[in-house]
Structures are given as C-alpha cells and as structure tokens.
Write an enzyme that holds these catalytic residues in place. Structure first.
Site, short mmCIF file in Angstrom:
data_model
loop_
_atom_site.label_atom_id
_atom_site.label_comp_id
_atom_site.label_asym_id
_atom_site.label_seq_id
_atom_site.Cartn_x
_atom_site.Cartn_y
_atom_site.Cartn_z
N LYS A 195 -88.74 -18.96 59.37
CA LYS A 195 -88.45 -19.60 60.26
C LYS A 195 -88.21 -19.14 61.79
CE LYS A 195 -84.94 -21.27 57.42
NZ LYS A 195 -83.27 -21.54 57.14
N ASP A 230 -77.61 -21.62 51.80
CA ASP A 230 -76.93 -23.04 52.35
C ASP A 230 -76.45 -23.67 50.82
OD1 ASP A 230 -79.89 -23.50 51.83
OD2 ASP A 230 -80.00 -24.69 53.76
P1 ADP Z 1 -82.10 -27.52 58.65
O1 ADP Z 1 -82.52 -28.46 57.75
O2 ADP Z 1 -83.06 -27.28 59.54
O3 ADP Z 1 -80.43 -26.72 58.36
P2 ADP Z 1 -80.29 -29.95 59.08
O4 ADP Z 1 -79.87 -30.18 57.32
O5 ADP Z 1 -79.63 -30.63 60.15
O6 ADP Z 1 -80.97 -28.73 59.21
O7 ADP Z 1 -81.97 -31.38 58.78
C1 ADP Z 1 -82.62 -31.38 59.97
C2 ADP Z 1 -83.52 -32.54 59.98
O8 ADP Z 1 -83.16 -33.13 59.38
C3 ADP Z 1 -84.82 -32.28 60.63
O9 ADP Z 1 -85.69 -31.38 60.73
C4 ADP Z 1 -85.27 -33.27 60.59
O10 ADP Z 1 -86.21 -33.49 59.78
C5 ADP Z 1 -84.68 -34.45 60.14
N1 ADP Z 1 -84.20 -35.14 60.11
C6 ADP Z 1 -82.51 -35.08 61.83
N2 ADP Z 1 -81.99 -36.52 61.75
C7 ADP Z 1 -83.34 -37.95 61.45
C8 ADP Z 1 -83.05 -38.76 61.48
N3 ADP Z 1 -82.46 -38.90 62.44
N4 ADP Z 1 -84.33 -39.41 60.49
C9 ADP Z 1 -85.14 -38.14 59.49
N5 ADP Z 1 -84.66 -37.06 59.54
C10 ADP Z 1 -84.54 -36.48 60.64
MG MG Z 2 -79.17 -26.55 56.61
#
Ligand code: ADP
Ligand code: MG
Length: 498
Positions: A195, A230
């Site tokens: 990342k 996580d």
């Molecule tokens: P991470 O996985 O990076 O820790 P999150 O759990 O917040 O963070 O997930 C973010 C991811 O979720 C984004 O990269 C995207 O792929 C997906 N995501 C966020 N919002 C939406 C949405 N409205 N529709 C579809 N996918 C989404």
């Molecule tokens: Mg996350």
C-alpha cells in the site's frame, strides 16, 4: 419541357434510392457493430457464470485449502496464519484501553472505557492522523517516532474519568494491516510493506519492538498487549457484541477472512498451545485460487498487469480495488472491436483503474428512468458525451455481471468456512437457537447494496432454508479499531487480577 421534367424526376428518384441504400447500409453496419458488442458481452456473461453447482465446488475447494493450509506450512495458497488470539473478548472486560489502527495513509488512535458485563463500552474517543508521504518511504525510526508522538499527544488528552486503574500501565491493541509473521499475541515480524509504504529497515523486524522503542524515545508509556490485523479486529469486535460470532470477512479495497478454530484442529507443528479451546486463524483468503473460479481473459490481463501477478486471485475478482477495472476492461474491448462508443476509442478508457468501484456501483444502482447517473459518470470520468439509453442499459448490465460474480463467489467462500466448522448443516441435537454469526466489514459490503444483497441471498440459496435460519451475516462497523482495544483488554497483563 416534359422531357426535362421526366429526366429530373429520374435523377431525383435515383438520389433518393442511393440515400436510402446508404441509410440501410449504415443501419446494417451499426447493427452489425451492435451485435458484435452484444456478442462480447454475452461471451463475458457466460464465462462469469456462477451456477449453484459451481459455487459448491468453490466452497468445497475453499474447505480443502483450509485443511491443507493448516496441515503444513506452504501447503496451500491459503496461509491460514495462527493469530495467537486464543482469548476473544467476552463482554466482561473493564478498564481503559487504547488502540492504534495502521493500514493505509492514515492511522487512527483510539481509547475505549469498558464497563464490564452490564455497561459494555461506556465511552470511546479517537483521533485520525495522516502520514506525511516522506515518512512512508523513509526509515522505520522516522515513521514509528511520528506515530509514537501522536500517541503521546492523544494520551495527554485523557479527560475526567478516562484514566487507567491506579498503578496500572496503559495497554494498547495494535491493528497493523500489513503481512506479518506472528510469533506471539504481541510480537510479529514484518514480511513486506504494501500500500505505498517502502521502509526497508523495518522489514524482518518485530513491529511491536519498533513501536515500543519509539514510544520509549518520545516518552509515552503504553504496553502493546495485542498485535492483530483488521480482520481479526473485526472478529474480536463482533464477538464482544455477540457471542455467536464465529468468523469475520472484510470486503473493502481488498478482502480477507478470519475464523475461530477449535484448538484440537490445529496441528502440533504450529507449536502453539491455546489457553482456551479456541484459536483465531487469519486465512488470508484473498490469495485463494481454484480451477473452479470463473476467470475470464479480462481477469488474466488484469492480473498480469498488476503489481502482484499470480497472487491474490480471489481478491482480484471480488474486492473493491478491482471490480471497476474489470468493467473498464470489458468496455475497452467493446470499444475497440465493436465501436461501442463510436468510431474512435475514448482515450480515457485505456487508463487503468480510472473507473473506480464506487463509480461502478453508482451506475449499477442508478434508479432514474433515463439512467442519468450512468450518463454523467461516462461523461465526467471517461469523457464520453451523449450516450444513448440503450448504451447506458448495457453498461448497467455489465456492472451487474461483474458485481454478482464477486458477490456469489464471496458467499461461496463463506460457505467454505461454515463447512470447515461443520456449521453448514443442522445436526440432530443442535440447540434450536444455536446461531453462527459472520461479522462483515469494509466499504464494498457497506456501500454497494446490490453486491451485499446478492451475497446474502446467494448464501441463503446455498445453505437452504432450514440451515439459513441459523446463519447470520452481521455488519460490523469499524470493528478493526475498537476490536484491537478489546483484544488488548482480553490479553491484558492484569487479567489474573480482574
Ligand atoms: P479499506 O479496505 O481500504 O480499509 P474500506 O473498508 O473503507 O477501506 O473500503 C474502501 C473500499 O470500499 C474502496 O476502495 C472501494 O473499493 C469500496 N467502496 C467504497 N465506497 C463504495 C461504494 N459507494 N460502492 C462500492 N464500493 C465502495
Ligand atoms: Mg479497512
């Protein structure tokens, strides 16, 4: 005069005929192109098909790989890492605990005041800090000192009633969402940064040791009681709220799963003796692959062009980082081979990852009669103006194919875990009320409703009505932060005294 008129009429008639022929030819050409575009889409749809029989094969393969990964190191694409979490929170924990959640360009520090069985979480506070880019590629002391300073500042803001018990050291759960080889509940060495981080002198080091040294340097006294990722944090957070939680799945940018294994099922070579009858296993299921997965040419190309070719194949067809780009790849092929967007290929369509999954889900979930959102996304992101309703409908269909494949395969993965736990069937003697709960977190699951609904209905379809009544998918918001604090509590050095 009459002759001239006749000639004029003949010439005129010929022109009309020629024009009509041109229109017909144009129509035939464009309907030929349309047919070609539809053929590309239909072919993609066929190859993405996930009939129930195929999903069962995927689930069985997941179960087999889980066994293989536990049985020997490197025995499977699934790493099946021992988390050393053998003491999930019960709800009885009390006191003040801290957490640090590091897994991207921001990190969070938080504290929770736990009030034991009756009061649960009395208060929680957090702060979010973004990491300056130069520290993501510098040396480990620079990064960890920066984090330790933030912890020090945060500890200094403890308010009235928000202090650890007298005479006790503050304890911290550390959610570190990078690949780590764990050696105990509170130590593990970093395998590699991902990342966007690249700090060579931290690789191979005990990340808890690095953080502890930094906290000593800046002068803040916190003991790291648990090192997790996580997914495990989400499992712990889920279990704290509901004792029936047996697994956690993250569907966000990436994807992973963790579950609670019986201690007897863990082979001796792992060298761990769980204190309780349970041990949490971090599956790293994003790396799952199987000949039963419905992979297409677009998936192979995406994989080949990715930063980690050959790895994380399951993740590349189900998680938020990739779904939008699969849609883009199919559209590009339709533009190149069937002039789907006119006689030139829109240049933006060639840019990898330009179409993000949130944009895809906005198009897919567009409820306006003229598919306004689809039109504006195409215009704003891909610079394709004036698309017809017919074109927009095709794009919605394409999004549906990609999302539904991902959602159904995620459900098959969950069935694989339930099978490993023997919870995919109701057995005689099972208590009527015995539920199995899977905690789900991540932006994809949370925001992409068509995805999550499809996943849940597929799981029901796979389990059948009777068993489905005992299986619950529970959305857990932000388990990863609070979960780590709860794990610090359930692995506290003062536990015996509680
Ligand atoms: P991470 O996985 O990076 O820790 P999150 O759990 O917040 O963070 O997930 C973010 C991811 O979720 C984004 O990269 C995207 O792929 C997906 N995501 C966020 N919002 C939406 C949405 N409205 N529709 C579809 N996918 C989404
Ligand atoms: Mg996350």
């Amino acid at each position: 005069m009459g002759k001239v008129a006749v000639t004029a009429a003949v010439v005129c008639g010929a022109t009309v005929c020629a024009a009509a022929a041109l229109i017909v030819r144009h129509r035939m050409q464009s309907s030929g192109k349309w047919a070609k575009a539809m053929a590309i889409l239909d072919d993609f749809e066929d190859k993405c098909a996930t009939p129930i029989g195929k999903l069962r094969q995927v689930a069985d393969a997941m179960t087999v790989e889980m066994h293989a990964g536990l049985a020997s190191e490197g025995g499977s694409k699934l790493k099946m890492l021992i988390s050393y979490v053998d003491n999930l929170p019960t709800g009885d924990e009390d006191g003040l605990f801290y957490a640090l959640d590091l897994g991207g360009t921001n990190f969070r520090v938080l504290r929770v005041l736990l009030g034991g069985k009756d009061k649960h979480v009395i208060k929680q506070e957090f702060d979010e800090v973004s990491i300056p880019p130069h520290l993501m590629v510098g040396n480990s002391a620079g990064l960890f000192d920066f984090i330790a300073e933030a912890l020090k500042k945060f500890v200094a803001t403890e308010g009235e009633g928000l202090h650890p018990f007298a005479g006790r050291q503050r304890e911290l759960g550390f959610t570190f969402s990078f690949p780590v080889k764990q050696s105990s509940i509170a130590s593990g060495s970093l395998i590699k940064w991902t990342k966007g981080f690249s700090i060579e002198d931290a690789v191979g080091e005990d990340v808890v040791g690095e953080l502890t040294k930094a906290m000593e340097r800046v002068g803040v006294d916190l003991r790291v009681a648990a090192l997790v990722n996580d997914t495990i944090g989400t499992l712990a957070g889920g279990r704290y709220n509901n004792p029936d939680v047996v697994a956690a799945v993250i569907l966000g940018t990436g994807t992973n799963a963790a579950y609670v294994e019986r201690a007897q099922a863990i082979p001796k070579w792992h060298g761990v003796l769980p204190k309780s009858g349970e041990m949490v296993i971090n599956m790293e299921w994003g790396n799952f692959r199987s000949s039963h997965l419905p992979l297409t040419e677009y998936d192979h190309e995406l994989d080949l062009e990715s930063l980690n070719p050959g790895e994380q194949i399951f993740e590349k067809i189900i998680s938020g980082m990739y779904l939008g780009d699969i849609v883009r790849r199919v559209l590009l092929k339709m533009a190149e081979e069937a002039e789907f967007f006119g006689d030139t290929v829109p240049p933006k369509l060639r840019i990898p990852f330009i179409l993000r999954t949130p944009d895809m889900s906005a198009m897919h979930q567009d409820t306006s009669s003229d598919l306004k959102v689809v039109g504006s996304k195409l215009k704003d992101i891909l610079e394709i103006p004036n698309t017809s309703l017919k074109t927009r409908k095709i794009i919605v269909k394409l999004c549906d194919i990609v999302a539904v494949r991902g959602a159904r395969l995620s459900a098959a993965g969950i069935l694989g875990i339930l099978k490993k736990l023997g919870r995919d069937v109701t057995r005689e003697g099972d208590s009527e009320k015995q539920k199995s709960v899977v905690a789900l977190d991540g932006g994809l699951f949370e925001h992409y409703t068509k995805f999550s609904k499809s996943m849940e209905s597929t799981l029901k379809e796979l389990l059948g009505e009777e068993v489905s009544e005992h299986i619950v998918i529970e959305q857990s918001n932000d388990g990863s932060g609070i979960g780590a604090a709860l794990l610090a509590a359930s692995h506290s050095q003062y536990l015996e005294e509680c």
